[in-house]
Every structure is written in C-alpha cells, then in structure tokens.
Design an enzyme around this catalytic site. Structure first.
Site, PDB file in Angstrom:
ATOM      1  N   GLY A 269     -11.886  -5.211   9.595  1.00 33.38           N
ATOM      2  CA  GLY A 269     -11.965  -4.473   8.345  1.00 33.38           C
ATOM      3  C   GLY A 269     -10.759  -3.408   8.352  1.00 33.38           C
ATOM      4  O   GLY A 269     -10.500  -2.640   7.014  1.00 33.38           O
ATOM      5  N   ASP A 270      -9.999  -3.027   9.453  1.00 33.68           N
ATOM      6  CA  ASP A 270      -9.239  -1.942   9.136  1.00 33.68           C
ATOM      7  C   ASP A 270      -7.861  -2.141  10.619  1.00 33.68           C
ATOM      8  O   ASP A 270      -7.797  -1.462  11.182  1.00 33.68           O
ATOM      9  CB  ASP A 270      -9.858  -0.624   9.688  1.00 33.68           C
ATOM     10  CG  ASP A 270      -9.222   0.565   9.257  1.00 33.68           C
ATOM     11  OD1 ASP A 270      -8.034   0.331   8.630  1.00 33.68           O
ATOM     12  OD2 ASP A 270      -9.610   1.613   9.528  1.00 33.68           O
ATOM     13  N   LEU A 271      -7.512  -3.410  10.661  1.00 37.33           N
ATOM     14  CA  LEU A 271      -6.295  -3.747  11.461  1.00 37.33           C
ATOM     15  C   LEU A 271      -5.172  -3.120  11.068  1.00 37.33           C
ATOM     16  O   LEU A 271      -4.378  -3.753  10.582  1.00 37.33           O
ATOM     17  CB  LEU A 271      -6.253  -5.230  11.936  1.00 37.33           C
ATOM     18  CG  LEU A 271      -7.593  -5.830  12.542  1.00 37.33           C
ATOM     19  CD1 LEU A 271      -7.408  -7.165  12.826  1.00 37.33           C
ATOM     20  CD2 LEU A 271      -7.694  -5.103  14.042  1.00 37.33           C
TER      21      LEU A 271
ATOM     22  N   MET B 102     -10.991   3.362  10.870  1.00 39.80           N
ATOM     23  CA  MET B 102     -10.816   3.833   9.435  1.00 39.80           C
ATOM     24  C   MET B 102      -9.550   3.975   8.853  1.00 39.80           C
ATOM     25  O   MET B 102      -8.584   4.027   9.881  1.00 39.80           O
ATOM     26  CB  MET B 102     -11.447   5.273   9.548  1.00 39.80           C
ATOM     27  CG  MET B 102     -10.787   6.303   9.879  1.00 39.80           C
ATOM     28  SD  MET B 102     -11.314   7.843   9.675  1.00 39.80           S
ATOM     29  CE  MET B 102     -10.128   8.930   9.970  1.00 39.80           C
TER      30      MET B 102
END
Length: 373
Positions: A225-227, A1
C-alpha cells in the site's frame, strides 16, 4: 506511510496527542531496558506521526548474534491501540525476510516478544542500508524491477502468509486504501476554489461511477500500500556511473498494509515512481511490464489503471493540503511533493486517458519477449 502526509486513517486527530516525543536519552534507555542492548550511538530519523531512531549497538558478551544497527520504531498513540494490526505487520516482515525479500526483522525484547505495549508500541527493527529511489535518476531497468517486486510481494503474501491476526488488515474506511477515494470529499475543501479542485472532483466522481461498481471484479490480495520512492532502498551492482544497474536492497514501512487488489498496488507504485521522474508519463509502462511478468492484469484491471493512478495522486494531494491546514508549521515539508504531484496529475488529464494508456501499454508490450530491456 505516505512520506508527506499523516498515515492515520483519522487525519483529524491532533498530532500532538498521538506522536511520541522521546528524547535521544530516553530512547537509549528504552533500547537498553526493553531489549537488553548497549547503545553506542543514536540519532533521530525523519518521521511524521511515529518516532524513529537510528541506533548503533555496542557488542558485548551475550550479544554476538545481534546486528550492529537497528531502527527503534515508537508507534504513535492512536495506532498503538491496535496491537493486533502491529503484530500482523511484524509477522509479515519476518515472513517476507524468510521468503527472501529484503525486509527488516524485529529484535526480540528481553521477554522474548517482538514489541512492547504501554502507551506506545515499541519495536527494534534491523537497519537496512541503501539509497532511496528518491535520490537517484530512475531508469527503465529499475522501474521494471520495482514493478516486479510489487507483484511478487502481494502474490507471496496472499498465497502463503497465514496468521490469526490477518483479519486486522480489513481496515474499513482507512483513508489510504485506494478503494476509499470517495472519502476524500470530506477533505476537499482544503483546496479552496481553483483548477486543482476541479480536476480532483472529476477524479472522485469518475472513480465512484467507473471504479466502485467494478471493485468486486478485481482480484483481491494483501497490499503493501505504500511502495513510494522513500520506502524502497537500492544498491548499485555496477561500477559504471554512466549506466548504473540497480537492485532493490530494502522494503520499508508496512504501516499502510491492508486488503485490496493487485491493480491497486500497481497503481500506487506507478504514481510514486512518477513523482521524481523527468519523463513521468513513460514510467507506467516499465512498472506495468515488471508487474505483469508476475501477475498479468485482466482487461477490466487494465481499463481501470488510469483512474486508479489518478485516484492515488488525489489521495496524496488532498490529504497533504488538508494536513497543512491543521499543521501550518509543516506546510513546506508537506507540500514539497504536492507541487510536482499536481503538475503530473494535470498533465495526465491534459494528455488524456487514451493517450496515456497507449504510452503505458505500448511500452509494456516491448517487454513481452524479453526479461528486461
């Protein structure tokens, strides 16, 4: 997240209703009763709407094959209601590990499953050592490697991963999917009336006008989606402190995975690598070069990159402001990166799309005949 805001698609949900609140004693009992391992030490790790513990295991008869350290991940009540999504995230971590990516893998429960569902979904994942990108001064070499990793990750998943639950990655109005930038309008009031609001209103309108009609022309894939700079772990393979050479040693947090587009992953990665950089506008070119060494962008994808990076800044900043209204006790924590993020977004718009793109694309061009700098 996103490390500074809630990961849930429904950010109006009361955190007190969904976040687990296990004590260290209860977490220890959970590890021992569900996973059959003896805990020698345990400590809570920072988290927002899930609960994580760093667990050390005592070796005993029958546990010779287990790791010494794990992360106990107790998923929030809301997300635990979607076991299919949790299952596909777990299967993806296992798949990537087999494919040679540095991802955690679950320790099976005593019943032979990877997780357990009652009120909360519980998983015990191997602990990945390393330092986060947020703790180092990034250089072109590691930015290139991170861009390359982002492309390899999405390409491998999209071309090789197959599972019956994969359809759960079609997450509709999930607020962190970059296609959903227009949904930010329902939270923008949290910014009040100031110059910040004017900029993100521009971003949202331009996104609706210029990005949404072209989405179908972008190449689709599965996005991590959240690197972000807290979800990538590094180690240094050189003894030279003056010129450290870094290697990615861990990829964390697969909870924001969804179907998206290759250019989404690139834009998200550029945005987060800009956060801690002393020269943020230069970052994009190095990440782009690494990404394009695996997945070259089309002209339409390149043309969209500036607005997509701006869109991710807007997502992070608006949701941070909105969430800090809901939970004022967390405002200082939530707004740490927001201060830097606003500065970078305003700088991008002051310099202008054409000039920023020139920096990115000219930098990327220097890599064309070289593997790295």
């Amino acid at each position: 997240m996103d490390p500074y805001t809630m990961s849930s698609g429904n950010i109006q949900e009361s955190q007190t209703l969904i976040k687990p609140a296990f004590s260290e004693k209860e977490a220890t009992e959970l590890v021992e009763s569900v996973f059959g391992l003896k805990v020698s030490a345990i400590r809570a790790l920072p988290s927002y709407d899930d609960q994580n513990f760093h667990v050390h295991i005592s070796r005993s008869e029958g546990t010779a094959d287990c790791a010494d350290e794990y992360v106990l991940k107790i998923t929030n009540c809301e997300d635990s209601q979607n076991p299919e999504l949790i299952e596909v995230q777990t299967q993806i971590m296992m798949f990537l590990n087999v494919e040679g990516f540095p991802s955690a893998v679950p320790h099976l429960t005593k019943n032979g499953t990877g997780s357990v569902t009652k009120k909360y979904m519980v998983r015990l994942l191997t602990y990945l050592p390393g330092m986060t990108v947020a703790t180092i001064s990034t250089n072109p070499q590691i930015l290139y490697e991170i861009g390359k990793l982002a492309a390899r990750l999405d390409k491998t998943l999209t071309e090789k991963f197959h599972h019956p639950s994969i359809k759960s990655l079609h997450r509709g109005k999930f607020i962190w999917n970059l296609a959903n930038v227009p949904l930010l309008e329902q939270y923008i009031h949290a910014l009040g009336q100031n110059s910040y609001r004017e900029v993100v209103e521009q971003v949202i309108q331009q996104f609706k006008d210029k990005i949404v009609p072209k989405l179908r022309n972008f190449r689709a894939c599965i996005n991590h989606g959240d690197l972000n700079d807290h979800n990538i772990l590094l180690d240094s393979n050189t003894a030279s402190p003056e010129n450290p050479q870094y290697r990615v040693s861990g990829i964390l947090d697969f909870s924001d995975m969804s179907y998206g587009y290759y250019v989404f992953e690139l834009a998200i990665t550029i945005m987060y690598m800009m956060i801690e950089s002393k020269d943020p506008l230069s970052v994009g070119g190095h990440v782009l070069a690494g990404f394009e060494s695996i997945v070259p962008l089309t002209t339409e994808e390149r043309d969209a990159l500036f607005l997509l990076v701006s869109g991710r800044f807007s997502q992070s900043l608006i949701i941070a402001s909105y969430t800090s209204l809901l939970y004022p006790e967390n405002k200082e924590y939530l707004m740490i990166t927001a201060k830097t993020g606003w500065k970078h977004l305003l700088r991008m718009f002051d310099v202008g799309q054409e000039a920023v793109e020139q920096i990115w694309f000219e930098t990327a061009k220097t890599y064309m005949n070289n593997e790295t700098v």
